[in-house]
Write an enzyme that holds these catalytic residues in place. Structure first.
Site, PDB file in Angstrom:
ATOM      1  N   ASN A   1      10.631  -0.752   1.573  1.00 28.88           N
ATOM      2  CA  ASN A   1      11.914  -0.566   0.901  1.00 28.88           C
ATOM      3  C   ASN A   1      11.677   0.458  -0.206  1.00 28.88           C
ATOM      4  OD1 ASN A   1      14.306  -0.728  -0.483  1.00 28.88           O
ATOM      5  ND2 ASN A   1      13.994  -2.827  -1.225  1.00 28.88           N
ATOM      6  N   TRP A   2      12.052   1.697   0.084  1.00 27.71           N
ATOM      7  CA  TRP A   2      11.750   2.767  -0.873  1.00 27.71           C
ATOM      8  C   TRP A   2      12.647   2.700  -2.108  1.00 27.71           C
ATOM      9  CZ3 TRP A   2      10.774   8.111   1.949  1.00 27.71           C
ATOM     10  CH2 TRP A   2       9.706   7.960   2.860  1.00 27.71           C
ATOM     11  N   LYS A   3      13.726   1.909  -2.044  1.00 25.10           N
ATOM     12  CA  LYS A   3      14.690   1.839  -3.153  1.00 25.10           C
ATOM     13  C   LYS A   3      15.152   3.256  -3.508  1.00 25.10           C
ATOM     14  CE  LYS A   3      12.564  -2.474  -4.477  1.00 25.10           C
ATOM     15  NZ  LYS A   3      12.281  -3.474  -5.490  1.00 25.10           N
TER      16      LYS A   3
ATOM     17  N   HIS B   1      19.977  -7.361  -0.981  1.00 19.66           N
ATOM     18  CA  HIS B   1      18.787  -7.319  -1.835  1.00 19.66           C
ATOM     19  C   HIS B   1      19.138  -7.846  -3.230  1.00 19.66           C
ATOM     20  CE1 HIS B   1      15.471  -5.788  -4.207  1.00 19.66           C
ATOM     21  NE2 HIS B   1      14.790  -5.749  -3.087  1.00 19.66           N
TER      22      HIS B   1
ATOM     23  N   GLU C   1      18.467  -6.833  -6.069  1.00 26.46           N
ATOM     24  CA  GLU C   1      18.934  -5.788  -6.994  1.00 26.46           C
ATOM     25  C   GLU C   1      20.417  -5.506  -6.782  1.00 26.46           C
ATOM     26  OE1 GLU C   1      15.853  -2.992  -6.038  1.00 26.46           O
ATOM     27  OE2 GLU C   1      14.417  -4.315  -7.031  1.00 26.46           O
TER      28      GLU C   1
ATOM     29  N   GLU D   1      12.622 -13.194  -0.759  1.00 26.11           N
ATOM     30  CA  GLU D   1      12.069 -12.451  -1.887  1.00 26.11           C
ATOM     31  C   GLU D   1      12.392 -13.185  -3.192  1.00 26.11           C
ATOM     32  OE1 GLU D   1      11.539  -8.003  -0.820  1.00 26.11           O
ATOM     33  OE2 GLU D   1      13.563  -8.279  -1.574  1.00 26.11           O
TER      34      GLU D   1
ATOM     35  N   GLY E   1       8.815  -6.417  -8.054  1.00 29.12           N
ATOM     36  CA  GLY E   1       8.524  -5.346  -9.003  1.00 29.12           C
ATOM     37  C   GLY E   1       7.810  -5.800 -10.253  1.00 29.12           C
TER      38      GLY E   1
ATOM     39  N   SER F   1       6.168  -7.901  -4.787  1.00 24.49           N
ATOM     40  CA  SER F   1       4.828  -7.461  -5.201  1.00 24.49           C
ATOM     41  C   SER F   1       3.775  -7.653  -4.106  1.00 24.49           C
ATOM     42  CB  SER F   1       4.395  -8.150  -6.493  1.00 24.49           C
ATOM     43  OG  SER F   1       5.282  -7.809  -7.555  1.00 24.49           O
TER      44      SER F   1
ATOM     45  N   GLY G   1       8.153  -3.052  -1.581  1.00 28.91           N
ATOM     46  CA  GLY G   1       8.774  -2.058  -2.442  1.00 28.91           C
ATOM     47  C   GLY G   1       7.745  -1.051  -2.919  1.00 28.91           C
ATOM     48  N   GLY G   2       7.250  -1.261  -4.131  1.00 30.24           N
ATOM     49  CA  GLY G   2       6.337  -0.309  -4.775  1.00 30.24           C
ATOM     50  C   GLY G   2       5.213   0.211  -3.878  1.00 30.24           C
TER      51      GLY G   2
HETATM   52  P1  PGA Z   1       8.193  -4.881  -4.731  1.00 27.39           P
HETATM   53  O1  PGA Z   1       9.675  -4.902  -4.122  1.00 27.39           O
HETATM   54  O2  PGA Z   1       7.244  -4.874  -3.565  1.00 27.39           O
HETATM   55  O3  PGA Z   1       8.124  -3.592  -5.530  1.00 27.39           O
HETATM   56  O4  PGA Z   1       8.041  -6.093  -5.558  1.00 27.39           O
HETATM   57  C1  PGA Z   1       9.984  -5.673  -3.001  1.00 27.39           C
HETATM   58  C2  PGA Z   1      11.450  -5.555  -2.703  1.00 27.39           C
HETATM   59  O5  PGA Z   1      12.238  -5.557  -3.661  1.00 27.39           O
HETATM   60  O6  PGA Z   1      11.869  -5.453  -1.540  1.00 27.39           O
END
Ligand code: PGA
Length: 250
Positions: A9-11, A94, A96, A166, A172, A212, A233-234
């Site tokens: 998930n590149w956001k 998600h 977010e 999640e 994050g 994470s 994500g990251g």
């Molecule tokens: P993260 O994000 O790996 O940076 O914690 C995961 C996500 O939000 O899908």
């Protein structure tokens, strides 16, 4: 035995130039995996990602879509627009989007139904906050998110859905759920799906862990019996790290 589904998930990250570079690095690194590899990129990078991954084992996803086919919805993207581009997956609900953009279980349901009707495979995210977990409300929250968010989804449609558990406190933050915490929560989520759809559909459902997850902890998490993959994500923004997650489970 299920393979694992690993989705990046590149956001809101990466320009087109950076997208070309990252995909170029990723293609050879993940070419020999038996796991399913998906990258969910910003809208502006979708066409580039689809073009560059043609003929490879990397699939492309978006990070949201609207529930209407067209109309006066400034700033929104219809599922059919994604399909036209060659996009196969879409992240929905998600945390977010729930936190910053007013997404609710009901709008997640609407988006999920529309995505499925258009032929997209939704990756539907659920998860509790730290406060909810500390108050002993984790199961209640997860149960509500599944029951409300999948209310109108049929058992046939469920076969094209991926769920991502999640925990909001792990996204994050660098704080990952332990292997057991993640597995227990996913086992619970699976039991809610079983109640709604029966054992076979619940067993076949892919449920990922996200929060994470990285090259260091992926092997442990992915070896757990209920964890069918990861939403990253990251660590998905660096080719070597993402490739190590993809290959962490043989
Ligand atoms: P993260 O994000 O790996 O940076 O914690 C995961 C996500 O939000 O899908």
């Amino acid at each position: 035995m299920k393979n694992k589904i690993i989705a990046g998930n590149w956001k809101m990250n990466k320009t087109i130039a950076e997208t070309k570079q990252l995909i170029g690095q990723l293609i050879p690194l993940v070419a020999d995996t038996n796991n399913t590899v998906i990258i969910c990129v910003p809208y502006t990078n979708l066409a580039t990602a689809v073009e560059l991954t043609k003929g490879t084992n990397i699939h492309v996803g978006a990070q949201n879509c609207h529930w209407k086919e067209s109309g006066a919805y400034t700033g929104e993207i219809a599922p059919s627009m994604l399909v036209e581009l060659g996009v196969e997956y879409v992240v929905l609900g998600h945390s977010e989007r729930r936190t910053y953009f007013g997404e609710t279980d009901n709008t997640v349901l609407l988006r999920t139904k529309a995505a499925l009707s258009a032929g997209l495979k939704p990756i539907v995210c659920i998860g509790e906050t730290l406060e909810e977990r500390n108050n002993g409300q984790m199961e209640q929250v997860l149960s509500r998110q599944v029951k409300e968010g999948f209310k109108d989804v049929t058992v046939e449609e469920l076969a094209n859905v991926i769920v991502a558990y999640e925990p909001v406190w792990a996204i994050g933050t660098g704080v990952t759920a332990t292997d057991e915490q993640a597995n227990d929560a996913i086992a619970f989520v699976r039991s809610v799906f079983q109640e709604m759809y029966g054992k076979q559909a619940a067993d076949q459902l892919y449920i990922q862990y996200g929060g994470s997850m990285n090259d260091k902890n992926a092997q442990g998490l992915l070896s757990m019996s209920h964890i069918d993959g990861g939403l990253i994500g990251g660590a998905s923004l660096v080719a070597e790290k993402f490739a190590q997650v993809v290959k962490a489970h043989k």
